[in-house]
Motif scaffolding. Structure first.
Motif, PDB file in Angstrom:
ATOM      1  N   GLY A 123      81.815  14.118  11.677  1.00 26.89           N
ATOM      2  CA  GLY A 123      81.258  14.045  13.022  1.00 26.89           C
ATOM      3  C   GLY A 123      81.654  15.261  13.858  1.00 26.89           C
ATOM      4  O   GLY A 123      80.857  15.768  14.638  1.00 26.89           O
ATOM      5  N   LEU A 124      82.907  15.734  13.648  1.00 29.98           N
ATOM      6  CA  LEU A 124      83.354  16.940  14.347  1.00 29.98           C
ATOM      7  C   LEU A 124      82.537  18.151  13.902  1.00 29.98           C
ATOM      8  O   LEU A 124      82.153  18.986  14.713  1.00 29.98           O
ATOM      9  N   PHE A 125      82.272  18.230  12.598  1.00 35.24           N
ATOM     10  CA  PHE A 125      81.386  19.290  12.114  1.00 35.24           C
ATOM     11  C   PHE A 125      80.005  19.123  12.737  1.00 35.24           C
ATOM     12  O   PHE A 125      79.301  20.092  12.998  1.00 35.24           O
ATOM     13  N   GLY A 126      79.663  17.864  12.988  1.00 33.73           N
ATOM     14  CA  GLY A 126      78.349  17.570  13.560  1.00 33.73           C
ATOM     15  C   GLY A 126      78.200  18.007  15.003  1.00 33.73           C
ATOM     16  O   GLY A 126      77.090  18.042  15.518  1.00 33.73           O
ATOM     17  N   THR A 127      79.323  18.346  15.659  1.00 34.93           N
ATOM     18  CA  THR A 127      79.189  18.871  17.015  1.00 34.93           C
ATOM     19  C   THR A 127      78.399  20.180  17.006  1.00 34.93           C
ATOM     20  O   THR A 127      77.863  20.595  18.039  1.00 34.93           O
ATOM     21  N   SER A 128      78.337  20.789  15.818  1.00 36.98           N
ATOM     22  CA  SER A 128      77.525  22.011  15.689  1.00 36.98           C
ATOM     23  C   SER A 128      76.052  21.704  15.941  1.00 36.98           C
ATOM     24  O   SER A 128      75.295  22.573  16.389  1.00 36.98           O
ATOM     25  N   HIS A 129      75.650  20.447  15.673  1.00 36.85           N
ATOM     26  CA  HIS A 129      74.259  20.049  15.914  1.00 36.85           C
ATOM     27  C   HIS A 129      73.921  20.165  17.402  1.00 36.85           C
ATOM     28  O   HIS A 129      72.962  20.827  17.791  1.00 36.85           O
ATOM     29  N   GLY A 130      74.737  19.524  18.234  1.00 36.18           N
ATOM     30  CA  GLY A 130      74.511  19.587  19.671  1.00 36.18           C
ATOM     31  C   GLY A 130      74.686  21.000  20.205  1.00 36.18           C
ATOM     32  O   GLY A 130      73.953  21.431  21.099  1.00 36.18           O
ATOM     33  N   ALA A 131      75.674  21.715  19.638  1.00 39.20           N
ATOM     34  CA  ALA A 131      75.922  23.080  20.091  1.00 39.20           C
ATOM     35  C   ALA A 131      74.709  23.968  19.813  1.00 39.20           C
ATOM     36  O   ALA A 131      74.271  24.736  20.684  1.00 39.20           O
ATOM     37  N   LEU A 132      74.157  23.867  18.610  1.00 31.14           N
ATOM     38  CA  LEU A 132      72.982  24.663  18.253  1.00 31.14           C
ATOM     39  C   LEU A 132      71.764  24.257  19.089  1.00 31.14           C
ATOM     40  O   LEU A 132      70.973  25.102  19.508  1.00 31.14           O
ATOM     41  N   GLN A 133      71.626  22.931  19.315  1.00 32.04           N
ATOM     42  CA  GLN A 133      70.490  22.457  20.099  1.00 32.04           C
ATOM     43  C   GLN A 133      70.548  22.979  21.537  1.00 32.04           C
ATOM     44  O   GLN A 133      69.555  23.487  22.059  1.00 32.04           O
ATOM     45  N   PHE A 134      71.711  22.846  22.181  1.00 34.85           N
ATOM     46  CA  PHE A 134      71.829  23.297  23.564  1.00 34.85           C
ATOM     47  C   PHE A 134      71.727  24.814  23.672  1.00 34.85           C
ATOM     48  O   PHE A 134      71.162  25.339  24.637  1.00 34.85           O
ATOM     49  N   MET A 135      72.300  25.522  22.686  1.00 32.49           N
ATOM     50  CA  MET A 135      72.187  26.975  22.695  1.00 32.49           C
ATOM     51  C   MET A 135      70.715  27.387  22.591  1.00 32.49           C
ATOM     52  O   MET A 135      70.238  28.237  23.364  1.00 32.49           O
ATOM     53  N   ALA A 136      69.988  26.776  21.644  1.00 31.23           N
ATOM     54  CA  ALA A 136      68.572  27.101  21.458  1.00 31.23           C
ATOM     55  C   ALA A 136      67.769  26.750  22.714  1.00 31.23           C
ATOM     56  O   ALA A 136      66.904  27.521  23.147  1.00 31.23           O
TER      57      ALA A 136
END
Length: 267
Positions: A146-159
């Protein structure tokens, strides 16, 4: 309705007695015949609580961290700052909401293959039983992926932020100008699809760790067994129903958020 099909698809490793589905329509049809309408909405309560709490906390932490960065840097933030702000917000949110997602997975994965398997009557019953039988560790299963999954939100918000910035420049608009709903929906959908396609394997690993019908030694064990038994495609099981489920919700959330933010700021 697609929540259960998504999770069942992602944890289905082809080696156990869990239900087998050829696709989202077959999954929904089978659940309807076996369990009726209620089966299609299994796990919806923790999903609503989890989604509401996650989005609320995420936006709160993200905007607070982003505002701090702006104050320190005294200039417009770039892609790296948006990525780091979103990643930190995601980690803080996960610390508070992981037990809800474990509960959702457990409720969704209830089916009659083992009569001795503990059954849950609802969200609070599941939370209580998981804590009673497995302790705090049980409520935080899947936390590492799930911590690795924070990359999902990070990439989404960055994009999303980069798409907005480029669009404002293209239209020669102020960076705080209000856009129409279709423009927000388009940018939200594109950023969500990008994030899902990039990070989906972690969701498969996380769901399998949280599954009460199978036992894994950890993240590496899930990865090895998935790769050995299913190959690369195993890490993308359930991605299509997941996109169908999360993209509209994401678009609605961003449109509401942007409009409410503008309303509150102008007041």
């Amino acid at each position: 309705m697609t929540v259960r099909c998504t999770v069942l698809s992602s944890v289905s490793d082809g080696l156990d007695l869990r239900p087998k589905y050829t696709g989202i329509l077959h999954c929904m049809k089978s659940i309807w015949h076996q369990e009726g309408l209620r089966g299609l909405y299994q796990g919806v309560t923790p999903n609503i609580w989890g989604a509401g709490a996650s989005w609320g906390l995420y936006f709160f932490f993200y905007n607070a961290i982003k505002a701090h960065h702006k104050e320190v840097r005294q200039k417009e933030l770039g892609a790296a700052e948006h990525l780091l702000s979103a990643a930190a917000a995601g980690a803080l949110t996960l610390c508070l909401t992981n037990p809800i997602w474990v509960t959702k997975t457990r409720l969704v994965l209830q089916y009659s293959t083992d009569p001795s398997q503990k059954q849950y009557k609802g969200m609070m019953d599941a939370l209580g039983k998981i804590y009673r039988y497995e302790g705090v560790a049980g409520l935080y299963r899947g936390f590492v992926p799930g911590l690795f999954g924070t990359s999902h939100g990070a990439l989404q918000f960055m994009a999303y932020e980069e798409l907005k910035r480029d669009y404002y420049k293209y239209r020669k608009m102020q960076s705080d100008a209000k856009l129409n709903p279709f423009e927000y929906i388009t940018m939200a959908a594109l950023s969500k699809i990008f994030a899902v396609a990039t990070t989906y394997p972690y969701q498969v690993v996380r769901a399998r760790l949280q599954d009460q019908h199978n036992t894994y030694k950890g993240v590496m064990d899930v990865g090895r067994r998935t790769w050995r038994n299913e190959g690369m495609l195993g890490f993308y099981k359930g991605m299509v129903p997941n996109l169908i489920r999360v993209t509209p919700a994401c678009c609605i959330t961003f449109v509401v958020y942007e409009n409410v933010s503008h309303l509150l700021l102008h007041r």
